[in-house]
Design a protein around this motif. Sequence first.
Motif, PDB file in Angstrom:
ATOM      1  N   ARG A   1      13.447  -2.891   5.034  1.00 28.74           N
ATOM      2  CA  ARG A   1      13.162  -2.151   6.171  1.00 28.74           C
ATOM      3  C   ARG A   1      13.136  -0.760   5.762  1.00 28.74           C
ATOM      4  NH1 ARG A   1      11.367  -4.928  10.412  1.00 28.74           N
ATOM      5  NH2 ARG A   1      12.926  -6.462  11.137  1.00 28.74           N
ATOM      6  N   LEU A   2      13.723  -0.049   4.923  1.00 29.34           N
ATOM      7  CA  LEU A   2      13.781   1.479   4.602  1.00 29.34           C
ATOM      8  C   LEU A   2      12.560   1.823   4.075  1.00 29.34           C
ATOM      9  CD1 LEU A   2      15.228   4.148   5.163  1.00 29.34           C
ATOM     10  CD2 LEU A   2      16.451   3.783   2.963  1.00 29.34           C
ATOM     11  N   VAL A   3      12.031   1.027   3.029  1.00 29.97           N
ATOM     12  CA  VAL A   3      10.893   1.365   2.316  1.00 29.97           C
ATOM     13  C   VAL A   3       9.704   1.060   3.183  1.00 29.97           C
ATOM     14  CG1 VAL A   3       9.429   0.366   0.507  1.00 29.97           C
ATOM     15  CG2 VAL A   3      11.865   0.459  -0.008  1.00 29.97           C
ATOM     16  N   GLN A   4       9.670   0.009   3.979  1.00 31.82           N
ATOM     17  CA  GLN A   4       8.642  -0.094   5.027  1.00 31.82           C
ATOM     18  C   GLN A   4       8.305   1.264   5.927  1.00 31.82           C
ATOM     19  OE1 GLN A   4       8.953  -3.650   7.449  1.00 31.82           O
ATOM     20  NE2 GLN A   4       9.100  -4.908   5.690  1.00 31.82           N
ATOM     21  N   PHE A   5       9.588   1.507   6.625  1.00 32.75           N
ATOM     22  CA  PHE A   5       9.656   2.757   7.250  1.00 32.75           C
ATOM     23  C   PHE A   5       9.149   3.848   6.471  1.00 32.75           C
ATOM     24  CE2 PHE A   5      11.856   6.451   8.880  1.00 32.75           C
ATOM     25  CZ  PHE A   5      11.418   6.429  10.192  1.00 32.75           C
TER      26      PHE A   5
ATOM     27  N   LEU B   1       1.148  -5.182   8.050  1.00 28.13           N
ATOM     28  CA  LEU B   1       0.790  -5.252   6.380  1.00 28.13           C
ATOM     29  C   LEU B   1       2.188  -4.980   5.675  1.00 28.13           C
ATOM     30  CD1 LEU B   1      -1.265  -5.169   4.204  1.00 28.13           C
ATOM     31  CD2 LEU B   1      -1.196  -2.725   4.360  1.00 28.13           C
ATOM     32  N   LEU B   2       2.761  -4.195   6.069  1.00 32.78           N
ATOM     33  CA  LEU B   2       4.082  -3.904   5.301  1.00 32.78           C
ATOM     34  C   LEU B   2       5.129  -5.114   5.627  1.00 32.78           C
ATOM     35  CD1 LEU B   2       4.934  -0.121   5.503  1.00 32.78           C
ATOM     36  CD2 LEU B   2       3.805  -1.338   3.689  1.00 32.78           C
ATOM     37  N   ALA B   3       5.039  -5.808   6.741  1.00 33.45           N
ATOM     38  CA  ALA B   3       5.810  -6.782   6.906  1.00 33.45           C
ATOM     39  C   ALA B   3       5.539  -8.035   6.097  1.00 33.45           C
ATOM     40  CB  ALA B   3       5.758  -7.282   8.489  1.00 33.45           C
ATOM     41  N   LEU B   4       4.096  -8.262   5.877  1.00 28.89           N
ATOM     42  CA  LEU B   4       3.794  -9.234   5.212  1.00 28.89           C
ATOM     43  C   LEU B   4       4.212  -9.120   3.483  1.00 28.89           C
ATOM     44  CD1 LEU B   4       0.206  -9.607   6.520  1.00 28.89           C
ATOM     45  CD2 LEU B   4       1.990 -11.528   6.687  1.00 28.89           C
TER      46      LEU B   4
END
Length: 159
Positions: A131-135, A123-126
């Motif tokens: 990357r830091l925010v996704q993590f 979901l976060l990749a979409l």
Amino acid sequence: MVTARGVIAALPRDPPAMSFDGYLANAGIDFRLTRGRVLAVERPATAYRRFCARQAERFAAVLGAGVEAKRPALVGVYRAMLLGQQNELSAEQEDAYRQSGTMHVFSISGLHIAAIAGGLYALLALLRLPRLVQFAAGCAALWLYVDITAQRPRPCARS
């Protein structure tokens, strides 16, 4: 957390639905405290723990929305699998899963966390966030999921 003294009695296997024992069994509690008295209140629940309890109730309601009236047994499986609420399984379902050796699927474990993490990652990749925010968002969401699903007592194995 409360410290109490009393007599603990096991509930009958199939208590009448319209009794207090039936209410307790439906809530996933396999025992009753009688002749009890509260000795001390160790510490009240924090605001965060109350938030987690409210969210667990909300998740259970969302999983039942639109399905509960038509297929209540299916909602029980959803809630058991996604929220660890094994008490939502009917006695027949519980027996079938125990006999097949798959009852462990309904315990929130590393496998559940990995599946949720995979879904969050997708979901976060979409969303194409850095990357830091996704993590950070993924870790926060996983932490919250674990706290929400792990704060209720798990029912004991019924024999």
